[in-house]
Write a protein that holds these residues in place. Structure first.
Motif: not given
Length: 118
Positions: A41-46, A31-36
């Motif tokens: 991915e959000i940083l890359i998207f923006f 779960l932690f791995n997926l959250l990180v």
């Protein structure tokens, strides 16, 4: 073992493939791995700039952490860490997922050590 204890235990045992990791520790780590990964991915998207060297170092650390906790999880069900290589076959991924995520660990001491939850 709760979420924060699991993550702390995984980071403290980055260089340790001996011993055992409980099912809850492994699942909380996933779960932690997926959250990180979702965060990056959000940083890359923006299009927020991150140096590639930083991303590379983070990837290497997470690979080491993943291997460590995975091998210790196999030890919890009294199997060798080499069983991970079954996931490189088409049909082998099914038992690997079952063993790592769903199968209960041995209640008593096994050949890899004592129960991590006791």
């Amino acid at each position: 073992m709760n979420f924060s204890q699991s993550i702390e235990h995984v980071f403290n045992n980055i260089d340790n493939i001996n011993g055992r990791a409980s099912r809850s520790e492994y699942n909380y780590w996933l779960l932690f791995n997926l959250l990180v990964r979702f965060f990056f991915e959000i940083l890359i998207f923006f299009e927020i700039f991150l140096p590639l060297s930083l991303l590379f170092i983070i990837q290497l650390v997470f690979i080491a952490l993943n291997v460590s906790v995975m091998v210790r999880r196999f030890h919890d069900i009294n199997k060798s860490g080499w069983n991970y290589f079954w996931c490189f076959t088409v049909i082998g991924i099914i038992p690997v997922i079952y063993w790592l995520c769903f199968k209960k660990g041995d209640d008593k001491k096994n050949s890899y050590g004592k129960n991590p939850l006791k």
